[in-house]
Scaffold this motif. Structure first.
Motif, PDB file in Angstrom:
ATOM      1  N   GLY A  86      23.231  38.423  28.544  1.00 15.46           N
ATOM      2  CA  GLY A  86      22.361  39.151  28.633  1.00 15.46           C
ATOM      3  C   GLY A  86      21.001  38.887  27.966  1.00 15.46           C
ATOM      4  N   LEU A  87      20.703  37.692  27.529  1.00 18.34           N
ATOM      5  CA  LEU A  87      19.305  37.177  27.425  1.00 18.34           C
ATOM      6  C   LEU A  87      19.110  36.507  28.378  1.00 18.34           C
ATOM      7  N   TRP A  88      19.684  35.750  28.959  1.00 18.71           N
ATOM      8  CA  TRP A  88      18.916  35.162  30.262  1.00 18.71           C
ATOM      9  C   TRP A  88      19.082  35.761  31.416  1.00 18.71           C
ATOM     10  N   THR A  89      19.952  36.679  31.832  1.00 25.86           N
ATOM     11  CA  THR A  89      20.038  37.206  32.624  1.00 25.86           C
ATOM     12  C   THR A  89      18.446  38.254  32.451  1.00 25.86           C
ATOM     13  N   ALA A  90      17.936  38.434  31.212  1.00 23.46           N
ATOM     14  CA  ALA A  90      16.685  39.830  30.932  1.00 23.46           C
ATOM     15  C   ALA A  90      15.626  38.265  31.646  1.00 23.46           C
ATOM     16  N   LEU A  91      15.672  37.311  31.118  1.00 22.96           N
ATOM     17  CA  LEU A  91      14.442  36.166  31.382  1.00 22.96           C
ATOM     18  C   LEU A  91      14.720  35.702  32.679  1.00 22.96           C
ATOM     19  N   ARG A  92      15.646  35.159  33.109  1.00 22.13           N
ATOM     20  CA  ARG A  92      16.051  34.886  34.904  1.00 22.13           C
ATOM     21  C   ARG A  92      15.115  35.971  35.318  1.00 22.13           C
ATOM     22  N   ALA A  93      15.535  37.402  35.484  1.00 16.76           N
ATOM     23  CA  ALA A  93      14.875  38.622  35.722  1.00 16.76           C
ATOM     24  C   ALA A  93      13.501  38.963  36.231  1.00 16.76           C
ATOM     25  N   VAL A  94      12.507  38.123  35.219  1.00 16.55           N
ATOM     26  CA  VAL A  94      11.530  38.601  34.611  1.00 16.55           C
ATOM     27  C   VAL A  94      11.426  37.104  35.686  1.00 16.55           C
ATOM     28  N   GLU A  95      11.789  35.375  35.356  1.00 15.44           N
ATOM     29  CA  GLU A  95      11.090  34.405  36.246  1.00 15.44           C
ATOM     30  C   GLU A  95      11.370  34.825  37.631  1.00 15.44           C
ATOM     31  N   ARG A  96      12.428  35.389  37.947  1.00  7.99           N
ATOM     32  CA  ARG A  96      12.716  35.234  38.858  1.00  7.99           C
ATOM     33  C   ARG A  96      11.833  36.269  39.902  1.00  7.99           C
ATOM     34  N   ASP A  97      11.000  36.748  39.298  1.00  4.14           N
ATOM     35  CA  ASP A  97      10.400  38.238  39.532  1.00  4.14           C
ATOM     36  C   ASP A  97       9.346  38.868  39.147  1.00  4.14           C
ATOM     37  N   PRO A  98       8.262  38.670  38.399  1.00  5.31           N
ATOM     38  CA  PRO A  98       7.377  38.745  37.275  1.00  5.31           C
ATOM     39  C   PRO A  98       7.234  40.394  37.626  1.00  5.31           C
ATOM     40  N   GLY A  99       7.114  40.965  38.245  1.00  4.39           N
ATOM     41  CA  GLY A  99       6.787  42.289  38.528  1.00  4.39           C
ATOM     42  C   GLY A  99       7.878  43.343  37.520  1.00  4.39           C
ATOM     43  N   ARG A 100       9.076  42.601  37.412  1.00  7.20           N
ATOM     44  CA  ARG A 100      10.241  43.167  37.250  1.00  7.20           C
ATOM     45  C   ARG A 100      10.191  44.059  35.763  1.00  7.20           C
ATOM     46  N   GLN A 101      10.692  45.678  35.991  1.00  8.10           N
ATOM     47  CA  GLN A 101      10.575  46.295  34.425  1.00  8.10           C
ATOM     48  C   GLN A 101      11.895  45.912  34.104  1.00  8.10           C
ATOM     49  N   VAL A 102      12.561  45.092  33.026  1.00  7.55           N
ATOM     50  CA  VAL A 102      13.675  44.618  32.547  1.00  7.55           C
ATOM     51  C   VAL A 102      13.544  45.607  30.966  1.00  7.55           C
ATOM     52  N   VAL A 103      14.783  45.919  30.537  1.00 12.55           N
ATOM     53  CA  VAL A 103      15.476  46.442  29.672  1.00 12.55           C
ATOM     54  C   VAL A 103      15.992  46.562  29.429  1.00 12.55           C
TER      55      VAL A 103
END
Ligand SMILES: Cc1cc2nc3c(=O)[nH]c(=O)nc-3n(C[C@H](O)[C@H](O)[C@H](O)COP(=O)(O)OP(=O)(O)OC[C@H]3O[C@@H](n4cnc5c(N)ncnc54)[C@H](O)[C@@H]3O)c2cc1C
Length: 477
Positions: free
Chosen positions: A59-76
């Motif tokens: 889960g932590l990698w998913t959240a981190l990679r999500a914002v690394e891949r798309d810095p504007g993405r709002q992740v909870v």
């Protein structure tokens, strides 16, 4: 491990019992001053671009990679307990390059794409090291490699074959004879060894999880701990994620819940939760270190079906785990199952059979954690709710590094893009499920007994194991 006729099992059993007497029933890695305070529960409804369920490595990698891949993405990110408290914070810390639960499993299942899988695995491991250094995560990341040891004659032949196959596939692998392996690490039970310098890094798992959590927070991920997700509902273009009386709505959800009951009912037979038991010794003195060597500090595993894994900690303790993967009827997961007298005593005995020269050394901690075993041993992936929910599951005891790859696969699947990863047969195919109870417990226990007996009978697999092999099914940790 039952071979060491070289040492007295009864004496080792007695030493093991004594050494365990004052061991704390607690996870060494999690008992640390660096453990961060809990983050607040979800206390209001909200929206996001992506909800991640589960705050272990996946889960932590998913959240981190999500914002690394798309810095504007709002992740909870929603975590039932504290990020990193489950498997991710309590494992052996072997970060393996292999995405296929070892070269042999990859070769047996996906031979035509193993070169690519191994390249992706090597890049994944490099990228983890790069993330650790970029974020200054103090998790003792060390590219020390792995040593596999043979303690029975048939395992020497197996290591010899594996060494040749690894060499043909372009991997660095050095076969060591008895003297050679005992120069690396000295045990009278060793007959040979295989050194793979690039295969594995060692890491302090809880420190890595906490570092990733911090990196997520710094990148704007909103994390709620103490927040167990109870269900998912499709509401047109979004998924409503229900937790503790509140709802987070998002077009995309990534499930990273490992061995815990899946929020997708259809996945409940795809994995079984298996308990893996661990001991940590007190720090070795300089004299004790000198008795065993281990100058290069590699991670070590033995070549048996039911294998032990062991490594040094930063302060020269030995972490000793594995062998006895235990399944509890009905897929039970309960904190009280983390302490098992018989298993901890058995693996303590094995410790002193392996290192009789460490007589008198004590264990300081004893614990267990639960892993998500699937019938192909390597993670599988998929989507539900019309592609809005993705999952990565079934890492089977080798997810410290592979979960980062799993995170990228989930993000690829949610984006709808076809990538090098999503084109892999390994990613497109799913394993066969386990049967429901009571066949599930009976099958797992029968398989475990057959594996122990194969280890003791020169590696000869009985009819049951051969039938499973033919069907491409199995049980591992
Ligand atoms: C004793 C032990 C030793 C191991 N040794 C190694 C090793 O040396 N090398 C290796 O590669 N692998 C090892 N593993 C396996 C490795 O630890 C796991 O594969 C990896 O940590 C899995 O990460 P994860 O995020 O999927 O799971 P977890 O760390 O279990 O995280 C899942 C998280 O999801 C949360 N969760 C579950 N359901 C919900 C819900 N409904 N709502 C909210 N949150 C939820 C849980 O609380 C948990 O924190 C070991 C495992 C164990 C137990």
């Amino acid at each position: 491990m039952t071979t060491p006729a070289l040492t007295s099992s009864a004496r080792a059993r007695e030493q093991g019992r004594r050494a365990l007497a004052a061991a704390q029933p607690a996870v060494f890695w999690l008992e640390d001053a660096a453990r961060p305070p809990a983050l607040p529960r979800l206390a209001a409804d909200c929206t996001a671009d992506l909800v991640v369920v589960g705050g272990g490595f996946c889960g932590l990698w998913t959240a981190l990679r999500a914002v690394e891949r798309d810095p504007g993405r709002q992740v909870v990110l929603l975590e039932a307990g504290h990020c990193g408290d489950q498997a991710s914070g309590r494992n052996g810390g072997f970060a393996a390059a292999s995405l296929t639960h070892g070269f042999g499993n990859g070769q047996a299942r996906w031979p035509e794409e193993l070169v690519l899988l191994d390249e992706l695995g090597a890049a994944n491991l490099r990228d983890i090291g790069e993330t650790v250094s970029r974020h200054g995560i103090d998790c003792d990341w060390q590219r020390v490699g792995e040593l596999t040891v043979a303690t029975r004659p048939h395992e020497v032949d197996e290591l010899t074959e594996l060494s040749a196959a690894l060499g043909r596939a372009g991997h660095r692998a050095v076969l060591l004879d008895r003297d050679g392996v005992r120069k690396e690490l000295d045990s009278p039970s060793y007959l040979a060894g295989l050194l793979e310098p690039d295969a594995t890094a060692l890491v302090e798992p809880a420190h890595l999880a906490w570092g990733l959590r911090e990196a997520c927070l710094a990148a704007g991920v909103r994390i709620h701990e103490g927040t167990r997700v109870e269900g998912l509902d499709r509401e047109g273009p979004v998924v409503a994620v229900r937790a503790g009386g509140h709802v987070v709505r998002a077009p995309h959800v990534a499930l990273a819940t490992n061995a815990f009951p899946s929020l997708l009912r259809r996945l409940r037979l795809m994995t079984v939760p298996v308990y893996d038991y661990v001991l940590m010794t007190e720090p070795l003195s300089a004299a004790q270190k000198a008795e065993i060597g281990w100058e290069r500090r590699q991670g070590v595993g033995d070549a048996s079906n039911c294998f032990h894994y062991y490594r040094l900690s930063r302060d020269d303790r030995i972490l000793w785990g594995g062998y006895d993967a235990v399944y509890h009827y009905g897929s039970r997961i309960e904190p009280r199952l983390e302490q098992s007298g018989p298993t901890h005593e058995l693996i303590a005995q094995h410790f002193f059979e392996t290192f009789p020269q460490l007589e008198g050394l004590r264990f300081s901690h004893r614990w267990a954690g639960v892993i998500d075993t699937c019938t192909r041993f390597a993670a599988f992936f998929g989507t539900a709710h019309a592609g809005r929910v993705a999952y990565a599951l079934g890492f089977t005891g080798l997810g410290v590094a592979a979960t980062r790859f799993g995170a990228d696969v989930m993000l690829d699947l949610l984006s709808g893009e076809e990538t090098e990863r999503t084109s892999l047969r390994m990613v497109r195919e799913r394993p066969l499920p386990f049967p429901p109870e009571p066949f599930r417990a009976a099958g797992v226990n029968l398989t475990r007994r057959a594996m122990v007996s194969a280890d003791a009978r020169g590696g000869r697999r009985n009819l049951w194991l051969r039938a499973l092999d033919r069907a491409g099914l199995g049980f591992d940790s």
